[in-house]
Design a protein around this motif. Structure first.
Motif, PDB file in Angstrom:
ATOM      1  N   ALA A  11      24.992  65.812  -7.688  1.00  0.00           N
ATOM      2  CA  ALA A  11      24.765  64.343  -8.060  1.00  0.00           C
ATOM      3  C   ALA A  11      23.078  64.142  -7.766  1.00  0.00           C
ATOM      4  O   ALA A  11      22.459  63.561  -8.501  1.00  0.00           O
ATOM      5  CB  ALA A  11      25.330  63.564  -7.210  1.00  0.00           C
ATOM      6  N   ALA A  12      22.463  64.776  -6.627  1.00  0.00           N
ATOM      7  CA  ALA A  12      21.073  64.500  -6.571  1.00  0.00           C
ATOM      8  C   ALA A  12      20.150  65.093  -7.672  1.00  0.00           C
ATOM      9  O   ALA A  12      19.137  64.524  -7.863  1.00  0.00           O
ATOM     10  CB  ALA A  12      20.585  65.314  -5.266  1.00  0.00           C
ATOM     11  N   LYS A  13      20.559  65.965  -8.371  1.00  0.00           N
ATOM     12  CA  LYS A  13      19.930  66.405  -9.647  1.00  0.00           C
ATOM     13  C   LYS A  13      19.764  65.571 -10.642  1.00  0.00           C
ATOM     14  O   LYS A  13      18.907  65.375 -11.383  1.00  0.00           O
ATOM     15  CB  LYS A  13      20.225  67.769 -10.175  1.00  0.00           C
ATOM     16  N   GLN A  14      21.113  64.724 -10.702  1.00  0.00           N
ATOM     17  CA  GLN A  14      21.267  63.842 -11.913  1.00  0.00           C
ATOM     18  C   GLN A  14      20.755  62.564 -11.430  1.00  0.00           C
ATOM     19  O   GLN A  14      20.253  61.753 -12.334  1.00  0.00           O
ATOM     20  CB  GLN A  14      22.670  63.824 -12.159  1.00  0.00           C
ATOM     21  N   HIS A  15      20.593  62.203 -10.150  1.00  0.00           N
ATOM     22  CA  HIS A  15      19.929  60.994  -9.751  1.00  0.00           C
ATOM     23  C   HIS A  15      19.136  61.272  -8.458  1.00  0.00           C
ATOM     24  O   HIS A  15      19.357  60.947  -7.356  1.00  0.00           O
ATOM     25  CB  HIS A  15      21.379  59.995  -9.238  1.00  0.00           C
ATOM     26  N   PRO A  16      17.642  61.744  -9.072  1.00  0.00           N
ATOM     27  CA  PRO A  16      16.865  62.259  -7.864  1.00  0.00           C
ATOM     28  C   PRO A  16      16.127  61.023  -7.118  1.00  0.00           C
ATOM     29  O   PRO A  16      15.546  61.405  -5.917  1.00  0.00           O
ATOM     30  CB  PRO A  16      15.598  62.852  -8.982  1.00  0.00           C
ATOM     31  N   LYS A  17      16.473  59.785  -7.326  1.00  0.00           N
ATOM     32  CA  LYS A  17      15.859  58.895  -6.657  1.00  0.00           C
ATOM     33  C   LYS A  17      16.848  58.274  -5.460  1.00  0.00           C
ATOM     34  O   LYS A  17      16.465  57.509  -4.606  1.00  0.00           O
ATOM     35  CB  LYS A  17      15.234  57.582  -7.393  1.00  0.00           C
ATOM     36  N   ALA A  18      17.980  58.798  -5.655  1.00  0.00           N
ATOM     37  CA  ALA A  18      19.191  58.271  -4.899  1.00  0.00           C
ATOM     38  C   ALA A  18      19.165  58.882  -3.524  1.00  0.00           C
ATOM     39  O   ALA A  18      18.713  59.994  -3.150  1.00  0.00           O
ATOM     40  CB  ALA A  18      20.634  58.545  -5.277  1.00  0.00           C
ATOM     41  N   LYS A  19      19.566  57.925  -2.491  1.00  0.00           N
ATOM     42  CA  LYS A  19      19.512  58.383  -1.080  1.00  0.00           C
ATOM     43  C   LYS A  19      20.816  59.274  -0.736  1.00  0.00           C
ATOM     44  O   LYS A  19      21.901  58.965  -1.366  1.00  0.00           O
ATOM     45  CB  LYS A  19      19.503  57.296  -0.198  1.00  0.00           C
ATOM     46  N   LEU A  20      20.530  60.324  -0.160  1.00  0.00           N
ATOM     47  CA  LEU A  20      21.936  61.109   0.159  1.00  0.00           C
ATOM     48  C   LEU A  20      22.486  60.926   1.391  1.00  0.00           C
ATOM     49  O   LEU A  20      21.484  60.762   2.323  1.00  0.00           O
ATOM     50  CB  LEU A  20      21.568  62.669  -0.097  1.00  0.00           C
ATOM     51  N   PHE A  21      23.925  60.820   1.343  1.00  0.00           N
ATOM     52  CA  PHE A  21      24.428  60.919   2.732  1.00  0.00           C
ATOM     53  C   PHE A  21      25.642  61.691   2.830  1.00  0.00           C
ATOM     54  O   PHE A  21      26.522  61.911   1.657  1.00  0.00           O
ATOM     55  CB  PHE A  21      24.922  59.154   2.847  1.00  0.00           C
ATOM     56  N   ARG A  22      26.206  62.164   3.834  1.00  0.00           N
ATOM     57  CA  ARG A  22      27.275  63.025   4.163  1.00  0.00           C
ATOM     58  C   ARG A  22      28.299  62.194   4.780  1.00  0.00           C
ATOM     59  O   ARG A  22      29.436  62.559   4.849  1.00  0.00           O
ATOM     60  CB  ARG A  22      27.149  64.350   4.808  1.00  0.00           C
ATOM     61  N   ASP A  23      27.995  61.019   5.309  1.00  0.00           N
ATOM     62  CA  ASP A  23      28.852  60.360   6.199  1.00  0.00           C
ATOM     63  C   ASP A  23      28.869  58.674   5.540  1.00  0.00           C
ATOM     64  O   ASP A  23      27.942  58.340   5.609  1.00  0.00           O
ATOM     65  CB  ASP A  23      28.688  60.182   7.579  1.00  0.00           C
ATOM     66  N   PHE A  24      30.085  58.254   5.056  1.00  0.00           N
ATOM     67  CA  PHE A  24      29.976  57.019   4.589  1.00  0.00           C
ATOM     68  C   PHE A  24      29.698  55.978   5.467  1.00  0.00           C
ATOM     69  O   PHE A  24      29.284  54.892   5.209  1.00  0.00           O
ATOM     70  CB  PHE A  24      31.236  56.655   3.835  1.00  0.00           C
ATOM     71  N   ARG A  25      30.134  56.127   6.661  1.00  0.00           N
ATOM     72  CA  ARG A  25      29.932  55.093   7.975  1.00  0.00           C
ATOM     73  C   ARG A  25      28.224  55.015   7.908  1.00  0.00           C
ATOM     74  O   ARG A  25      27.721  53.739   8.257  1.00  0.00           O
ATOM     75  CB  ARG A  25      30.313  55.539   9.077  1.00  0.00           C
ATOM     76  N   LYS A  26      27.509  56.153   8.003  1.00  0.00           N
ATOM     77  CA  LYS A  26      26.108  55.711   8.063  1.00  0.00           C
ATOM     78  C   LYS A  26      25.578  55.259   6.829  1.00  0.00           C
ATOM     79  O   LYS A  26      24.446  54.427   7.111  1.00  0.00           O
ATOM     80  CB  LYS A  26      25.529  57.266   8.383  1.00  0.00           C
ATOM     81  N   MET A  27      25.921  55.448   5.781  1.00  0.00           N
ATOM     82  CA  MET A  27      25.467  55.056   4.480  1.00  0.00           C
ATOM     83  C   MET A  27      25.791  53.516   4.575  1.00  0.00           C
ATOM     84  O   MET A  27      24.790  52.832   4.128  1.00  0.00           O
ATOM     85  CB  MET A  27      26.377  55.618   2.944  1.00  0.00           C
ATOM     86  N   PHE A  28      26.985  52.923   5.124  1.00  0.00           N
ATOM     87  CA  PHE A  28      27.091  51.417   5.057  1.00  0.00           C
ATOM     88  C   PHE A  28      26.036  50.992   6.073  1.00  0.00           C
ATOM     89  O   PHE A  28      25.477  49.915   6.023  1.00  0.00           O
ATOM     90  CB  PHE A  28      28.525  51.214   5.309  1.00  0.00           C
ATOM     91  N   ASP A  29      25.744  51.543   7.447  1.00  0.00           N
ATOM     92  CA  ASP A  29      25.114  51.283   8.373  1.00  0.00           C
ATOM     93  C   ASP A  29      23.389  50.896   7.677  1.00  0.00           C
ATOM     94  O   ASP A  29      22.707  49.968   8.202  1.00  0.00           O
ATOM     95  CB  ASP A  29      25.127  52.072   9.524  1.00  0.00           C
ATOM     96  N   GLU A  30      23.126  52.003   7.009  1.00  0.00           N
ATOM     97  CA  GLU A  30      21.570  51.950   6.454  1.00  0.00           C
ATOM     98  C   GLU A  30      21.442  51.156   5.192  1.00  0.00           C
ATOM     99  O   GLU A  30      20.360  50.539   5.085  1.00  0.00           O
ATOM    100  CB  GLU A  30      21.280  53.251   6.034  1.00  0.00           C
ATOM    101  N   MET A  31      22.406  51.013   4.098  1.00  0.00           N
ATOM    102  CA  MET A  31      22.003  50.509   3.204  1.00  0.00           C
ATOM    103  C   MET A  31      23.269  49.454   2.415  1.00  0.00           C
ATOM    104  O   MET A  31      23.464  48.982   1.299  1.00  0.00           O
ATOM    105  CB  MET A  31      21.806  51.316   2.093  1.00  0.00           C
ATOM    106  N   SER A  32      24.124  48.745   3.369  1.00  0.00           N
ATOM    107  CA  SER A  32      25.284  47.891   3.210  1.00  0.00           C
ATOM    108  C   SER A  32      24.672  46.849   1.912  1.00  0.00           C
ATOM    109  O   SER A  32      25.305  46.604   0.996  1.00  0.00           O
ATOM    110  CB  SER A  32      25.880  47.622   4.089  1.00  0.00           C
ATOM    111  N   GLY A  33      23.545  46.357   2.285  1.00  0.00           N
ATOM    112  CA  GLY A  33      22.990  45.250   1.559  1.00  0.00           C
ATOM    113  C   GLY A  33      22.646  45.704  -0.019  1.00  0.00           C
ATOM    114  O   GLY A  33      22.526  44.762  -0.782  1.00  0.00           O
ATOM    115  N   GLU A  34      22.667  46.915  -0.225  1.00  0.00           N
ATOM    116  CA  GLU A  34      22.132  47.373  -1.369  1.00  0.00           C
ATOM    117  C   GLU A  34      23.480  48.099  -2.342  1.00  0.00           C
ATOM    118  O   GLU A  34      23.287  48.476  -3.396  1.00  0.00           O
ATOM    119  CB  GLU A  34      21.240  48.514  -1.359  1.00  0.00           C
TER     120      GLU A  34
END
Length: 82
Positions: A11-34
């Motif tokens: 997925a990172a190759k298809q979307h090189p500007k995307a932030k990568l996360f392995r844990d959905f909880r951390k993803m929400f903590d960091e970028m819920s507003g986006e």
């Protein structure tokens, strides 16, 4: 967000500007507003916790089945959705 590095790297190759996360909880903590909406396609045992986390952040959720494993989880999600 994916716990499988092979899928995450593909997925990172298809979307090189995307932030990568392995844990959905951390993803929400960091970028819920986006995040506008969430599609939950995790292993079955994490459908309800992932959907609940997203709903607690006020996100619209599409979830693969099974949504829950028992009536208790279903009722908890219903309470959040109201």
């Amino acid at each position: 967000c994916d716990v499988d590095n092979n899928h995450l790297n593909a997925a990172a190759k298809q979307h090189p500007k995307a932030k990568l996360f392995r844990d959905f909880r951390k993803m929400f903590d960091e970028m819920s507003g986006e995040i506008d909406a969430v599609s939950v396609s995790t292993p079955d045992h994490t459908h309800a916790p992932a959907a609940m986390t997203a709903m607690n952040h006020g996100k619209h959720v599409y979830c693969q089945k099974p949504l829950t494993h028992d009536v208790y989880e279903a009722r908890q999600l219903k309470m959040i959705a109201q």
